[in-house]
Motif scaffolding. Structure first.
Motif, PDB file in Angstrom:
ATOM      1  N   UNK A  71     -10.046 -31.124  21.725  1.00 14.33           N
ATOM      2  CA  UNK A  71      -9.689 -30.736  20.271  1.00 14.33           C
ATOM      3  C   UNK A  71     -10.637 -29.622  20.027  1.00 14.33           C
ATOM      4  N   UNK A  72     -10.158 -28.367  19.556  1.00 12.74           N
ATOM      5  CA  UNK A  72     -10.961 -27.421  19.020  1.00 12.74           C
ATOM      6  C   UNK A  72     -11.569 -27.501  17.494  1.00 12.74           C
ATOM      7  N   UNK A  73     -10.655 -27.618  16.690  1.00 14.29           N
ATOM      8  CA  UNK A  73     -10.869 -27.772  15.294  1.00 14.29           C
ATOM      9  C   UNK A  73      -9.561 -28.749  14.497  1.00 14.29           C
ATOM     10  N   UNK A  74      -9.950 -29.111  13.412  1.00 16.43           N
ATOM     11  CA  UNK A  74      -9.185 -29.781  12.642  1.00 16.43           C
ATOM     12  C   UNK A  74      -9.563 -29.780  11.252  1.00 16.43           C
ATOM     13  N   UNK A  75      -8.378 -29.971  10.168  1.00 19.43           N
ATOM     14  CA  UNK A  75      -8.660 -30.169   8.798  1.00 19.43           C
ATOM     15  C   UNK A  75      -7.768 -30.837   8.203  1.00 19.43           C
ATOM     16  N   UNK A  76      -8.025 -31.753   7.234  1.00 19.70           N
ATOM     17  CA  UNK A  76      -6.994 -32.826   6.521  1.00 19.70           C
ATOM     18  C   UNK A  76      -6.055 -32.018   5.709  1.00 19.70           C
ATOM     19  N   UNK A  77      -5.089 -32.618   5.537  1.00 15.48           N
ATOM     20  CA  UNK A  77      -4.144 -32.186   4.388  1.00 15.48           C
ATOM     21  C   UNK A  77      -3.226 -33.216   3.890  1.00 15.48           C
ATOM     22  N   UNK A  78      -2.459 -33.100   2.874  1.00 16.99           N
ATOM     23  CA  UNK A  78      -1.952 -34.191   2.322  1.00 16.99           C
ATOM     24  C   UNK A  78      -0.440 -34.020   2.534  1.00 16.99           C
ATOM     25  N   UNK A  79      -0.152 -34.891   3.540  1.00 11.55           N
ATOM     26  CA  UNK A  79       1.580 -34.844   3.787  1.00 11.55           C
ATOM     27  C   UNK A  79       2.616 -35.534   2.833  1.00 11.55           C
ATOM     28  N   UNK A  80       2.952 -34.810   1.959  1.00 10.96           N
ATOM     29  CA  UNK A  80       3.541 -35.218   0.728  1.00 10.96           C
ATOM     30  C   UNK A  80       4.840 -35.862   1.218  1.00 10.96           C
ATOM     31  N   UNK A  81       5.022 -37.209   0.433  1.00 10.70           N
ATOM     32  CA  UNK A  81       6.029 -37.722   0.653  1.00 10.70           C
ATOM     33  C   UNK A  81       6.256 -38.802   1.920  1.00 10.70           C
ATOM     34  N   UNK A  82       4.866 -38.668   2.401  1.00  7.53           N
ATOM     35  CA  UNK A  82       4.679 -39.443   3.592  1.00  7.53           C
ATOM     36  C   UNK A  82       3.490 -40.409   3.244  1.00  7.53           C
ATOM     37  N   UNK A  83       3.541 -41.946   3.676  1.00 11.42           N
ATOM     38  CA  UNK A  83       2.579 -42.831   3.557  1.00 11.42           C
ATOM     39  C   UNK A  83       1.567 -42.390   4.616  1.00 11.42           C
ATOM     40  N   UNK A  84       0.714 -41.578   4.739  1.00 10.95           N
ATOM     41  CA  UNK A  84      -0.054 -41.309   6.095  1.00 10.95           C
ATOM     42  C   UNK A  84      -1.214 -40.288   5.577  1.00 10.95           C
ATOM     43  N   UNK A  85      -2.287 -40.598   6.506  1.00 14.78           N
ATOM     44  CA  UNK A  85      -3.209 -39.255   6.286  1.00 14.78           C
ATOM     45  C   UNK A  85      -2.557 -38.283   7.347  1.00 14.78           C
ATOM     46  N   UNK A  86      -3.061 -37.084   7.038  1.00 16.86           N
ATOM     47  CA  UNK A  86      -2.590 -35.901   7.746  1.00 16.86           C
ATOM     48  C   UNK A  86      -3.589 -34.824   8.190  1.00 16.86           C
ATOM     49  N   UNK A  87      -3.415 -34.552   9.434  1.00 19.10           N
ATOM     50  CA  UNK A  87      -4.431 -33.405   9.790  1.00 19.10           C
ATOM     51  C   UNK A  87      -3.687 -32.268  10.660  1.00 19.10           C
ATOM     52  N   UNK A  88      -4.238 -31.099  10.393  1.00 17.56           N
ATOM     53  CA  UNK A  88      -3.875 -29.833  11.263  1.00 17.56           C
ATOM     54  C   UNK A  88      -4.808 -29.842  12.250  1.00 17.56           C
ATOM     55  N   UNK A  89      -4.449 -29.446  13.444  1.00 18.23           N
ATOM     56  CA  UNK A  89      -5.450 -29.431  14.401  1.00 18.23           C
ATOM     57  C   UNK A  89      -5.098 -28.273  15.482  1.00 18.23           C
ATOM     58  N   UNK A  90      -6.105 -27.890  16.153  1.00 16.34           N
ATOM     59  CA  UNK A  90      -5.977 -26.555  17.149  1.00 16.34           C
ATOM     60  C   UNK A  90      -6.509 -27.455  18.243  1.00 16.34           C
ATOM     61  N   UNK A  91      -5.887 -27.390  19.660  1.00 17.50           N
ATOM     62  CA  UNK A  91      -6.590 -28.044  20.735  1.00 17.50           C
ATOM     63  C   UNK A  91      -6.018 -26.905  21.968  1.00 17.50           C
ATOM     64  N   UNK A  92      -6.798 -27.329  23.102  1.00 16.58           N
ATOM     65  CA  UNK A  92      -6.716 -26.359  24.269  1.00 16.58           C
ATOM     66  C   UNK A  92      -5.143 -26.845  25.126  1.00 16.58           C
ATOM     67  N   UNK A  93      -4.868 -26.031  25.624  1.00 14.55           N
ATOM     68  CA  UNK A  93      -3.621 -26.314  26.377  1.00 14.55           C
ATOM     69  C   UNK A  93      -3.622 -25.357  27.742  1.00 14.55           C
ATOM     70  N   UNK A  94      -2.404 -25.131  28.395  1.00 13.01           N
ATOM     71  CA  UNK A  94      -2.136 -24.302  29.220  1.00 13.01           C
ATOM     72  C   UNK A  94      -0.903 -23.587  29.026  1.00 13.01           C
ATOM     73  N   UNK A  95      -0.822 -22.205  29.436  1.00 16.45           N
ATOM     74  CA  UNK A  95       0.537 -21.573  29.385  1.00 16.45           C
ATOM     75  C   UNK A  95       1.407 -22.154  30.664  1.00 16.45           C
ATOM     76  N   UNK A  96       2.514 -21.224  31.103  1.00 16.84           N
ATOM     77  CA  UNK A  96       3.039 -21.670  32.002  1.00 16.84           C
ATOM     78  C   UNK A  96       2.548 -21.123  33.139  1.00 16.84           C
ATOM     79  N   UNK A  97       1.579 -20.209  33.258  1.00 17.67           N
ATOM     80  CA  UNK A  97       0.792 -19.885  34.398  1.00 17.67           C
ATOM     81  C   UNK A  97      -0.598 -20.757  34.489  1.00 17.67           C
TER      82      UNK A  97
END
Length: 408
Positions: free
Chosen positions: A60-86
């Motif tokens: 996990x690189x970073x995160x921040x909360x947001x309100x998912x309107x219409x969903x009974x849930x806590x929400x976060x936007x996240x950025x994370x590390x992955x790998x490309x096709x190579x």
């Protein structure tokens, strides 16, 4: 790290309070706190740090909360590390949703959700659309609320190049599958979400998401062996990229074609898409990089054919393009967990036979696979009617009900 149920609820509640405060500031016109609603192209959250932080894929690189309107849930936007096709490290964004209702019977299950086709514009990233309440899988299709209603958390990737720099690598199975798995790994590190590293994980997706889910399941034993995956449900996903491209090219859903071409070119720049485009094709690709998402581009470009996009020969007469498409065919591996493949018989975008081929390929490799026909339905209706089937099947996997293979 896992937390006690009480701590998880308290952490989630704290995040929800912060998210509500952010929303109130947005309404009051406080630009510094308007991040979750900003266009990714002007939002620093979507710009990866340089260099990327240390740590393995899924960090996990970073995160921040947001309100998912219409969903009974806590929400976060996240950025994370992955790998490309190579196999090179990249940063990808995504969404984590955790239901308000507490989960009292062990670790809360997590769905590694592979979203369907969104488009190529950065503002089409699901993490951004959830903040705006415009994501079709949450609104029109109802997939997200139905999943959250089961009490399960959702870790949903944006895939490579949606929100983050570069074109989105649509249809690139390895990149898609890795992004799906890494979203689940990142969600388990999210402070306040209360998700355990031992949580049971289900992989689910439809359409492009079905293709991504299939690749994620095939890759998981070697790529993310630490995930406690219980099953994969892959709905109406491409088996052969070339066959699906041939099906949409020049047809009512011809607007999907440029999304595929841009995805292949993003992963394999030696294909040189820009060098073979016609002047009209250049204008179309520029439009796809603008602000139009899936519904807009399909409505704007019905019956679009690569005969007007690229110079002769056509894409499917180019050996280099066909070779790269072939590398992204699913079914060359096999899930180590039970699998469900499902689709409608009248699917006009992903022909029904594509799913029969995936079922046969996994069976031939010794998989434990079930197949469900979702009636005489087309593509969009197949999502609506197939979701309850997939959710019920995944409920059995989380409940440790033995999966019965339907392979011949």
């Amino acid at each position: 790290m896992s937390r006690a149920p009480g701590m998880a609820l308290a952490g989630g509640a704290a995040r929800a309070v912060l998210a509500i405060a952010m929303a109130l500031c947005v309404l009051a016109g406080a630009p510094a706190l308007a991040g979750p609603l900003d266009d990714p192209r002007s939002d620093a959250f979507y710009t990866p740090p340089q260099p990327l932080p240390s740590g393995p894929h899924g960090t996990l690189i970073r995160s921040r909360p947001f309100i998912p309107v219409g969903l009974l849930a806590y929400g976060w936007q996240v950025m994370y590390k992955s790998n490309d096709v190579n196999g090179l490290p990249i940063a990808i964004t995504g969404t984590v949703l955790v239901p308000f209702t507490p989960w009292l019977s062990g670790p809360r299950p997590v769905i590694a959700w592979a979203p369907g086709t969104q488009g190529q514009a950065d503002n089409c990233a699901p993490s951004h659309q959830y903040a705006l309440s415009t994501e079709y899988e949450a609104t029109i299709a109802g997939a997200t609320p139905a999943t959250l209603a089961r009490g399960w958390a959702i870790a949903m990737t944006d895939y490579q190049g949606l929100g983050t720099p570069g074109d989105h690598t649509w249809g690139i199975g390895k990149a898609e599958g890795q992004a799906v798995l890494d979203a689940a790994l990142a969600a388990q590190q999210l402070s306040g979400a209360g998700l355990s590293a031992n949580a049971p994980v289900g992989i689910m997706g439809y359409s492009q998401g079905g293709h991504a889910a299939a690749f994620a399941a095939e890759l998981q034993p070697a790529y993310a062996p630490g995930l406690n995956v219980r099953g994969v449900a892959a709905g109406a996903g491409p088996f052969s990229i070339a066959d699906v491209y041939a099906n949409v090219n020049g047809g009512p859903f011809g607007g999907v074609g440029p999304i595929a071409l841009m995805g292949l070119n993003a992963a394999y720049p030696e294909l040189g898409l820009s060098s073979i485009l016609t002047p009209y094709g250049q204008s179309v690709i520029a439009d796809f990089r603008g602000t139009k998402c899936l519904l807009d581009v399909t409505a704007s470009y019905p019956f679009l054919s690569d005969s007007v996009l690229v110079q002769a020969p056509a894409i499917l007469n180019r050996a280099d393009w066909l070779a790269r498409m072939a590398q992204n065919q699913s079914g060359n591996g096999v899930p180590a967990v039970p699998a469900l493949v499902y689709a409608g018989t009248l699917d006009e975008i992903i022909p029904f036979g594509q799913n029969q081929k995936l079922f046969a390929a996994w069976c031939a490799r010794g998989g434990n696979v079930a197949f469900r026909t979702i009636g005489a339905t087309e593509h969009a209706t197949g999502l609506l009617l197939g979701l309850p089937v997939a959710l019920d099947w995944m409920t059995q996997r989380f409940g440790s009900v033995p999966a019965v293979s339907e392979c011949p």
